[in-house]
Every structure is written in C-alpha cells, then in structure tokens.
Scaffold this motif. Sequence first.
Motif, PDB file in Angstrom:
ATOM      1  N   GLU A   1       4.737   5.951   7.535  1.00 51.02           N
ATOM      2  CA  GLU A   1       4.542   5.246   6.226  1.00 51.02           C
ATOM      3  C   GLU A   1       5.140   6.246   5.288  1.00 51.02           C
ATOM      4  O   GLU A   1       4.283   7.486   5.528  1.00 51.02           O
ATOM      5  CB  GLU A   1       2.806   5.177   5.954  1.00 51.02           C
TER       6      GLU A   1
ATOM      7  N   LYS B   1       5.143   7.280   1.262  1.00 41.30           N
ATOM      8  CA  LYS B   1       5.055   6.952  -0.103  1.00 41.30           C
ATOM      9  C   LYS B   1       5.988   7.306  -1.140  1.00 41.30           C
ATOM     10  O   LYS B   1       6.759   8.158  -1.147  1.00 41.30           O
ATOM     11  CB  LYS B   1       3.751   8.166  -0.604  1.00 41.30           C
TER      12      LYS B   1
ATOM     13  N   TYR C   1      -0.423  -8.720   0.960  1.00 42.23           N
ATOM     14  CA  TYR C   1      -0.553  -8.193   2.148  1.00 42.23           C
ATOM     15  C   TYR C   1      -1.624  -9.057   3.018  1.00 42.23           C
ATOM     16  O   TYR C   1      -1.445  -9.189   4.046  1.00 42.23           O
ATOM     17  CB  TYR C   1      -1.394  -6.747   1.992  1.00 42.23           C
TER      18      TYR C   1
ATOM     19  N   TYR D   1       3.079  -2.738  -0.550  1.00 43.24           N
ATOM     20  CA  TYR D   1       3.967  -2.160   0.561  1.00 43.24           C
ATOM     21  C   TYR D   1       5.332  -2.563   0.622  1.00 43.24           C
ATOM     22  O   TYR D   1       5.456  -3.811   0.053  1.00 43.24           O
ATOM     23  CB  TYR D   1       3.093  -2.619   1.917  1.00 43.24           C
ATOM     24  N   GLU D   2       6.070  -1.688   0.924  1.00 50.07           N
ATOM     25  CA  GLU D   2       7.533  -2.205   1.288  1.00 50.07           C
ATOM     26  C   GLU D   2       7.850  -2.207   2.829  1.00 50.07           C
ATOM     27  O   GLU D   2       7.527  -1.375   3.266  1.00 50.07           O
ATOM     28  CB  GLU D   2       8.645  -1.203   0.572  1.00 50.07           C
ATOM     29  N   TYR D   3       8.301  -3.642   2.969  1.00 45.57           N
ATOM     30  CA  TYR D   3       8.626  -3.427   4.416  1.00 45.57           C
ATOM     31  C   TYR D   3       9.898  -4.283   4.732  1.00 45.57           C
ATOM     32  O   TYR D   3      10.240  -5.484   4.203  1.00 45.57           O
ATOM     33  CB  TYR D   3       7.629  -4.222   5.402  1.00 45.57           C
TER      34      TYR D   3
ATOM     35  N   VAL E   1       3.877   2.363  -4.608  1.00 48.20           N
ATOM     36  CA  VAL E   1       4.503   1.539  -3.020  1.00 48.20           C
ATOM     37  C   VAL E   1       4.441   2.484  -2.085  1.00 48.20           C
ATOM     38  O   VAL E   1       4.481   3.766  -2.347  1.00 48.20           O
ATOM     39  CB  VAL E   1       5.900   1.120  -3.716  1.00 48.20           C
ATOM     40  N   THR E   2       3.866   1.885  -0.797  1.00 43.19           N
ATOM     41  CA  THR E   2       4.178   2.715   0.397  1.00 43.19           C
ATOM     42  C   THR E   2       5.102   1.864   1.179  1.00 43.19           C
ATOM     43  O   THR E   2       5.109   0.824   1.577  1.00 43.19           O
ATOM     44  CB  THR E   2       2.616   2.667   1.099  1.00 43.19           C
ATOM     45  N   ARG E   3       6.022   2.708   1.851  1.00 40.30           N
ATOM     46  CA  ARG E   3       7.095   2.157   2.649  1.00 40.30           C
ATOM     47  C   ARG E   3       6.639   2.089   4.092  1.00 40.30           C
ATOM     48  O   ARG E   3       6.158   3.107   4.568  1.00 40.30           O
ATOM     49  CB  ARG E   3       8.255   2.711   2.530  1.00 40.30           C
ATOM     50  N   LEU E   4       6.763   0.921   4.705  1.00 41.47           N
ATOM     51  CA  LEU E   4       6.637   1.023   6.275  1.00 41.47           C
ATOM     52  C   LEU E   4       7.559   0.825   7.070  1.00 41.47           C
ATOM     53  O   LEU E   4       8.516  -0.225   6.851  1.00 41.47           O
ATOM     54  CB  LEU E   4       5.549  -0.329   6.454  1.00 41.47           C
TER      55      LEU E   4
END
Length: 625
Positions: free
Chosen positions: A51, A53, A68, A113-115, A143-146
């Motif tokens: 994850e 940030k 989500y 989230y970004e996925y 945004v938190t990237r997965l």
Amino acid sequence: MYRTSRSLSRSEYEKANRLAKKDFLANISKGKEGYLPCLEDIIHNVEIIKEEKLGLIDIPIERIKGTYYHSRSLSFSANFYPLMKIDSEFASKWINLYEAHISEGIRDPVTAYEYMNWFYIVEGNKRVSVLKYSDAFSISGEVTRLIPKWDENNPEIRIYYEFLDFYKKTKINIIWFNKEGKFKELYDLIKDYEKKSEFIENKYDELVNSVYLLFRKLYREIAKDTISLTEEEAFLEYLKKFGLENIPVIEREMREQVNELLEELEERLGKPSEPLFKLPQIFAGKTLKVAFLYNTSIEESAWTYSHELGRRYVQKRLGSEIITKYFENISDLKTYERILDKLEEEKFDLIFSTSFDFLQNQKTKEFQNVRFMYFSGYRTTKNINTYFGRMYEPRFLSGMIAGAMTSNNKIGYVASYGIPEVIMGINAFALGAKAVNPKSEVFVGWTNTWRNIEYERDTAEYLINEIGVDVLTHHQDSPEVCKVGEEYGVYTIGYHINMKDYAPTTHLTSVVWNWGVYYENIIKDVLRGSNFSLFRLFSGSEKIENFWGGLKSGVVCLSPISEIVPSTTKNLVDTVKADIMGNRFHPFRGGIFDKEGNMKVSECEDIEDEELMKMDWFVDNVYYS
C-alpha cells in the motif's frame, strides 16, 4: 451569491436518477453489473503486496470507477449516477451537494484507493456523483495505491507495472494504455518537453493540460468513433507525426493537424466497404406462387400453427399478388421429394419449408421454375437459403424475467437438439437470467426430438423433482412443458405462441413468432426483385445471405407479461427491449465466457451472425447432461 431553487435542484436529481436507471438497465442487458463496481469485491482474491500513500492529488473524474464498500455501491448505477428515489434521505443529501457545487463548488477532498490506475471512493461518493453528473474534470482526494503482486503471465499486471514506472517519472494518471510497451513509447516522446510557464512546477502537468487534453477534445469531436485507435494511441501517433516542437497550443491550428492525422489513419486502417447493388424487377406485375411445407400437423404443433397463422396473414395482406398453398404432416423424405417435384411442375416461385428435418438428407437439384428455397435451418447451398429470426432477443428478455422470478436460482430448460439454433436460444436465455441475477443457473434437459409429449413431460418432471428448478421454459413444439409447470406450481415461459391458456396461474410470458410479418416482408422484397435471397442467383454474388428479423421487425416478441411479475421487472424488460430495437446493444455482447472459462466474445464486441449459426458452446451458467 447565486443559489438554485429547490425545485430546480430536485429536477436535476430526477434527471440524474433517470440517467442512472437507463445506465443500469443498459449494463445488465449486456450481462454486466448494473451497480457501481466495489473494490472490496474486486480485490477479494487478489494478493496486494504493498500500500503506497500518494497523498492529496487531483483525481480525474473519468478515472473514478467505483466505490470501496459493496453496501454503498447499491445506491449508484455503474456511471456513478444516483439510483435512490427522490423522496429518500440519500436524494436530499445529493441535492444539497448539487446546490453547494453550483453556488461555490465542492472543495472537500474525497478519500480513495487507486488500484490498476482506477480510483475507488472510500468517503465522498455523493460528491463524486454530483461532479460526474455536472461533467467536472477532477476532484482532489487523499489516495492510497494498492499494488498487486507481480504476475508474469498476467498481461494486465504487466501493463500496470509499466504504468507505475511511467507515473513515478511523470505523475500522469489520466492516460492509460491497454497494450504493453505503450507507456515507455509515450515517455520517450515526451521526456524532453520543455515547459512554457514558470508557475507550473511539473512540466508534465503543463503538457497534459495544454497539449493532451486539447488533443483529446478534438479527437473525440472529430473522430466520433470512426477510428479504431483509442485516444491515447492516437495521441502517440500525433506526437510521432508532428513532434513536440511542432505542436501548437491554439485550437484552430491543432484541429488542422488532427484532421490531417485522421485522414492518414483512415487510409492506413482502411474504411468499411459498402457492398450495395440493385437487382432487376423480375417479378414486377407477376402473381407470385408461394408454397409452405409443414412436417407436422397444424392442430398438434404450436410451431406449425404459428407458421400457418403467418401464411393466412400474408395471403390476406397481399391478396391477388400471391397464391399460397400448404402441405402438412410431411413425415418422410419420399413424400417430401414428391411434393417438391409437384411444386416444380406447377411452377411455384418460392418455397418456405418450416423444418430442416429433410435438409440434412436432401439431394439438392437445380429447379427450373422454383427460383429458390427457404428452410429454417443452418445449412445453405446455391439454391437453399436459411430464414429464421433473432429469437435470441426475446429469449434474453424472458431470461431476465426468469432470473428475477426464481427464488432458488435454479431454472429449467427443456430442449430438443443440440444444434446452433437451440444452443443460441439457451445461451441468450441464460445471459438474460444472469444479467439480473448473477447467481442464476440454467439446467438443460434434452429430449432429442422436436415433439414427443412423453419425453417433454418426463424431462420437465426430472428438472423439477431432481434438480429442483422453480422456473421452466422450453424449445419444443408442444405446450407440454407449460402444462407440467402448471401442475407442479412452477413458473413457466412458453414458446412459439402465447401459451398462457396452458398454464393460467404460472405462465410468466412466452417468446413468440410473428411469421406473418416475416413472410410479408420477404415476399414483398421478392415481388420488387430486391430480396437478399436473389443475390446469388441474379447478381453474381458468391455470398449466401440470411435474413434474420428481430424485435425491431416484429418477427419475434414477448407475449404480454403476467401480472405475477413485479412492475419493476416489467419496466426493466421494456427498457432493455427498447435498447435492443434501437440497436444500442446486442444480447451477445462480450465479454462472454464458456463453460471452460474461455472468452468466446471479447469485451464490448458483438458476436457475428456467422458465429451464432455455428454456435456449439454454452455460457458459463448453463448446466446440462
């Protein structure tokens, strides 16, 4: 400060709500999820290795794909428009946000989230909905990237990892490619860009805002889906053709370049051909002699009866322009060939044979007077053409009804033979059921006969007693399956004609043939000398054409839907029917997978008629023995 009136804001919500319902119906009619995608479902079985940030960034509205939480997804259609009723608390909050956006703008950032370079909102879904509806460009968000685990065998993962490298260098997230190597290619083309403004820290922000977005606007406006390249790939071609140093920032000048590029792309990619030609008026002023051949009795077969109704209809409609004659109970090949010889001798012009039982064994000969022959079937030769209808269209609609009405997700289908005509009907029905009920399963019982009341009854009872189905439909000539459903209290969907009389308390609808409409259209075309069936005989074309009428032509339809079916389901079916008739989607639009997990129809592609007529596979929610 300007503030919209409450009534105006309510009307905007109602408009957004209508658009949401339209989008919802359009998606489920294609076998897609109607609600907003939710990330917790998408990554349920995905191994996330990191994850990251990203902090507070601008999120392009077009890259926001969903929410989500699953519970929140049910309030929105897939395009993020609101589905809740106007008198709900949800609607009241949406309206308040809309008024705030109009008066002063929505400033509070969302959490997301970004996925896979798609964004999924954790908090702020209604804000995004208002901005989507208002056609806003972006919204700020924490945004938190997965990041999923690397998988050499997964092309989507490989492309995403290319994007991660590209994003690290440029911080561009609005551009996405579906092919490997494109991100590197783009970076090589833009890495030497020199920014023009000293007030912009990141040169790539300036490039996106002053060059890419202007190009995208013009490409969308001018190309209008006439070019097969995505706008991102077209942008690559644009940069390669003109180079960064020759790109203007004035719209008029860039428009000229885009037009030049499109002309070059059209020439390179080719234009669709238009095989149009006129045919001679060979039947003008002539009384056409038309024969109808029935392999079963008019009184005993719903299939034959539907064709006889068509013959009577067309004789009444066209009057002295045609002479019709019918033969029923043609039970053997010898009788069949004797009738053909008789029709040749009597100089009949057109034969409609309503079964292909004899087609497989017939030794086709050249008729001197019978110009051409039609069979409902799947094989063509130089003097045999197939006529049928897009029964898969109402089959899909009836599947939607079955999927909505089943309580245990088990639906039965009594089928005759495993030939393309039957298989495409089963698949369309199963796709319709799956569209409204992803858990629905269609269980097929085979009789290997068109009409055998004992076999049909036994198969229907097996599906009810052994499998436990609570909805039944069929592809048989008799109404026996509907009778069995009535006896057992199982919902039924008929075929050929309206079968309500055979199952008065359990009948939901029937998929119906209107052969009179079909025969009138075909015969009128023949009388004008412009029928597709003459292509081979009179134009020199080597292609045998098949004429398929669908819901739009009136050849196939649903009988009135029972009052048992909720009005919401009826409205849904009506909307999907309108979209089919308006050519806005196809029941066999991909992605569609078969039982083995193979993609048979690619994402957003429609299956070709030639493939339908060769269909020998089943969609993934069909079960048979």
